[in-house]
Design an enzyme around this catalytic site. Structure first.
Site, PDB file in Angstrom:
ATOM      1  N   LYS A  55       0.840  -1.207   0.000  1.00 47.75           N
ATOM      2  CA  LYS A  55       0.000   0.000   0.000  1.00 47.75           C
ATOM      3  C   LYS A  55       0.878   1.261   0.000  1.00 47.75           C
ATOM      4  O   LYS A  55       0.679   2.166  -0.817  1.00 47.75           O
ATOM      5  CB  LYS A  55      -0.928   0.005   1.231  1.00 47.75           C
ATOM      6  CG  LYS A  55      -1.915  -1.165   1.245  1.00 47.75           C
ATOM      7  CD  LYS A  55      -2.863  -1.122   2.408  1.00 47.75           C
ATOM      8  CE  LYS A  55      -2.213  -1.395   3.743  1.00 47.75           C
ATOM      9  NZ  LYS A  55      -1.620  -2.733   3.871  1.00 47.75           N
ATOM     10  N   THR A  56       1.849   1.287   0.901  1.00 46.15           N
ATOM     11  CA  THR A  56       2.735   2.459   0.973  1.00 46.15           C
ATOM     12  C   THR A  56       3.579   2.555  -0.298  1.00 46.15           C
ATOM     13  O   THR A  56       3.768   3.636  -0.862  1.00 46.15           O
ATOM     14  CB  THR A  56       3.655   2.338   2.210  1.00 46.15           C
ATOM     15  OG1 THR A  56       2.862   1.942   3.326  1.00 46.15           O
ATOM     16  CG2 THR A  56       4.363   3.634   2.505  1.00 46.15           C
ATOM     17  N   ASP A 109      -1.707   6.846   6.419  1.00 46.01           N
ATOM     18  CA  ASP A 109      -1.645   5.421   6.708  1.00 46.01           C
ATOM     19  C   ASP A 109      -2.651   5.117   7.825  1.00 46.01           C
ATOM     20  O   ASP A 109      -2.933   5.988   8.647  1.00 46.01           O
ATOM     21  CB  ASP A 109      -0.212   5.078   7.167  1.00 46.01           C
ATOM     22  CG  ASP A 109       0.087   3.600   7.004  1.00 46.01           C
ATOM     23  OD1 ASP A 109      -0.746   2.873   6.435  1.00 46.01           O
ATOM     24  OD2 ASP A 109       1.167   3.172   7.458  1.00 46.01           O
ATOM     25  N   THR A 128      -5.869  -1.261   6.834  1.00 43.19           N
ATOM     26  CA  THR A 128      -5.970  -2.715   6.971  1.00 43.19           C
ATOM     27  C   THR A 128      -7.399  -3.080   7.371  1.00 43.19           C
ATOM     28  O   THR A 128      -7.732  -4.248   7.470  1.00 43.19           O
ATOM     29  CB  THR A 128      -4.994  -3.188   8.070  1.00 43.19           C
ATOM     30  OG1 THR A 128      -5.122  -2.309   9.199  1.00 43.19           O
ATOM     31  CG2 THR A 128      -3.560  -3.164   7.588  1.00 43.19           C
ATOM     32  N   ARG A 175       6.607  -7.918   2.684  1.00 37.85           N
ATOM     33  CA  ARG A 175       7.463  -7.517   3.810  1.00 37.85           C
ATOM     34  C   ARG A 175       8.096  -8.725   4.480  1.00 37.85           C
ATOM     35  O   ARG A 175       9.244  -8.679   4.911  1.00 37.85           O
ATOM     36  CB  ARG A 175       6.655  -6.695   4.825  1.00 37.85           C
ATOM     37  CG  ARG A 175       7.514  -6.229   5.999  1.00 37.85           C
ATOM     38  CD  ARG A 175       6.814  -5.248   6.927  1.00 37.85           C
ATOM     39  NE  ARG A 175       6.437  -4.046   6.234  1.00 37.85           N
ATOM     40  CZ  ARG A 175       5.198  -3.545   6.227  1.00 37.85           C
ATOM     41  NH1 ARG A 175       4.238  -4.158   6.886  1.00 37.85           N
ATOM     42  NH2 ARG A 175       4.938  -2.447   5.585  1.00 37.85           N
TER      43      ARG A 175
HETATM   44  P1  ADP Z   1       2.073  -1.886   3.265  1.00 36.18           P
HETATM   45  O1  ADP Z   1       2.090  -0.392   3.142  1.00 36.18           O
HETATM   46  O2  ADP Z   1       0.928  -2.540   2.549  1.00 36.18           O
HETATM   47  O3  ADP Z   1       2.180  -2.362   4.704  1.00 36.18           O
HETATM   48  P2  ADP Z   1       4.637  -1.719   1.937  1.00 36.18           P
HETATM   49  O4  ADP Z   1       4.259  -0.917   0.747  1.00 36.18           O
HETATM   50  O5  ADP Z   1       5.335  -1.000   3.056  1.00 36.18           O
HETATM   51  O6  ADP Z   1       3.375  -2.478   2.525  1.00 36.18           O
HETATM   52  O7  ADP Z   1       5.540  -2.944   1.410  1.00 36.18           O
HETATM   53  C1  ADP Z   1       6.493  -3.610   2.233  1.00 36.18           C
HETATM   54  C2  ADP Z   1       7.791  -3.791   1.481  1.00 36.18           C
HETATM   55  O8  ADP Z   1       7.566  -4.670   0.397  1.00 36.18           O
HETATM   56  C3  ADP Z   1       8.379  -2.507   0.905  1.00 36.18           C
HETATM   57  O9  ADP Z   1       9.704  -2.366   1.350  1.00 36.18           O
HETATM   58  C4  ADP Z   1       8.412  -2.683  -0.602  1.00 36.18           C
HETATM   59  O10 ADP Z   1       9.696  -2.471  -1.085  1.00 36.18           O
HETATM   60  C5  ADP Z   1       8.072  -4.137  -0.818  1.00 36.18           C
HETATM   61  N1  ADP Z   1       7.041  -4.308  -1.837  1.00 36.18           N
HETATM   62  C6  ADP Z   1       5.709  -4.463  -1.612  1.00 36.18           C
HETATM   63  N2  ADP Z   1       5.053  -4.638  -2.763  1.00 36.18           N
HETATM   64  C7  ADP Z   1       5.987  -4.604  -3.747  1.00 36.18           C
HETATM   65  C8  ADP Z   1       5.923  -4.769  -5.177  1.00 36.18           C
HETATM   66  N3  ADP Z   1       4.766  -5.002  -5.802  1.00 36.18           N
HETATM   67  N4  ADP Z   1       7.078  -4.678  -5.891  1.00 36.18           N
HETATM   68  C9  ADP Z   1       8.247  -4.456  -5.268  1.00 36.18           C
HETATM   69  N5  ADP Z   1       8.368  -4.312  -3.921  1.00 36.18           N
HETATM   70  C10 ADP Z   1       7.260  -4.376  -3.162  1.00 36.18           C
END
Ligand code: ADP
Length: 316
Positions: A67-68, A112, A161, A220
């Site tokens: 998401k981030t 977030d 979430t 992650r």
């Molecule tokens: P969320 O915000 O959903 O908790 P994040 O965006 O922080 O998840 O993702 C966690 C990690 O996974 C980040 O460091 C990112 O680099 C990696 N990541 C997640 N999705 C991808 C993707 N589709 N391609 C490359 N890296 C990704």
């Protein structure tokens, strides 16, 4: 090594910095998410052509699924600044007013855990999101006055979430909703290889696949496991990560062949033995395991359900 560490949904500051260094900057670097990339690209191109801010966007889904990451990529593809905050960090209406009045034209405000916003704060957001105005109440009682401030055009990207905890009026103000699903093994294999390259780690194909298969379908977690395997490789003086190193690390972390960790197994065992395989309330289950209900609800349950696990086919 501790298995809880593998599945924890919470990010600490160090981890956030580390993740930042691994985050893709462009759509090309984002692995999978083809449908989302296509829709977002069209929205971005249209906004750019019209010289307007992007419509407000909501990403929802379990932690660690991008998401981030997608929010940062959208900002970089739009070529606009992104400001980061979270629902729980905005405590007073004044906090939000300060953020909104300082946003540059067309910039992005990433909120977030947007479901944690207080109702009073949500209410200020409505006119801001719809008409780019901020209504500030000055004074109290009968002499109170409302002052209307014009804001620059901006975009809110909300991540959550827990979509069900977001009020309908707030939900409706997002022009686009994306539900981010778990990653496939193939996508996570590519992701492990991409992160290994960025970190200067050599890993063979079989080892990448093994990490992918045991990462709870979550980016992650794949990255965390990669880091732990790398630590072991360094300690053992191995130059290239191979499947044996992965296996050894996973067994130290308490992750089994299905990618289940100690708490997954404890949850299933508790449902089976303590509650006779009958439906059990989240709080009761969490109390029986001395665990936070939120951790079970957000991190464990979606994965176990996705995997099709129930206590009937589990013999822990
Ligand atoms: P969320 O915000 O959903 O908790 P994040 O965006 O922080 O998840 O993702 C966690 C990690 O996974 C980040 O460091 C990112 O680099 C990696 N990541 C997640 N999705 C991808 C993707 N589709 N391609 C490359 N890296 C990704």
């Amino acid at each position: 090594m501790n298995s809880r560490f593998v599945s924890s949904s919470l990010k600490n500051e160090n981890e956030e910095r580390f993740e930042q260094s691994l985050r893709p900057k462009t759509f090309d670097e984002v692995i999978g998410r083809e449908a989302e990339k296509q829709s977002l690209s069209i929205m971005i191109e249209s906004a750019k052509k019209r010289g307007k801010a992007l419509d407000h966007i909501m990403f929802h889904g379990p932690p660690g699924l991008g998401k981030t990451t997608l929010s940062y990529v959208v900002a970089s593809e739009m070529n606009v600044p992104i400001h980061i905050t979270s629902g729980s960090a905005i405590e007073k209406t004044g906090d939000l007013a300060a953020i909104l009045t300082s946003l540059e034209p067309n910039s992005i405000l990433f909120i977030d855990e947007i479901h944690r916003l207080k109702r009073t704060i949500e209410e200020i957001l409505y006119p801001a999101m719809e008409d780019n105005v901020l209504d500030i109440v000055i004074g109290k009682g009968p002499s109170a006055k409302t002052l209307r401030l014009e804001l620059n055009q901006f975009t809110i990207i909300g991540a959550t979430t827990k979509l069900s905890m977001i009020s309908a009026p707030l939900r409706d103000r997002f022009g686009m909703h994306f539900r981010l699903d778990f990653y496939s093994d193939d996508e996570l294999t590519l992701l492990v290889q991409q992160k290994a390259r960025l970190l200067g780690i050599e890993i063979d194909d079989e080892a990448s696949l093994k990490i992918a298969q045991r990462s709870r379908m979550t980016a992650r977690i794949a990255i965390r496991i990669l880091k732990r395997v790398f630590d072991l490789a360094v300690v053992k003086g191995e130059k290239i990560i191979n499947p044996y190193l992965v296996e050894e690390t996973l067994s130290m972390m308490g992750v089994d062949e299905n990618g289940l960790d100690e708490l997954d197994r404890a949850i299933l065992r508790s449902i089976l033995k303590n509650f006779n395989n009958r439906p059990v309330g989240l709080n009761t289950l969490a109390a029986s395991l001395s665990e936070e209900p939120e951790t079970i609800e957000l991190v464990y349950e979606p994965f176990l359900i996705k995997k099709g696990f129930d206590t009937k086919n589990y013999e822990g």
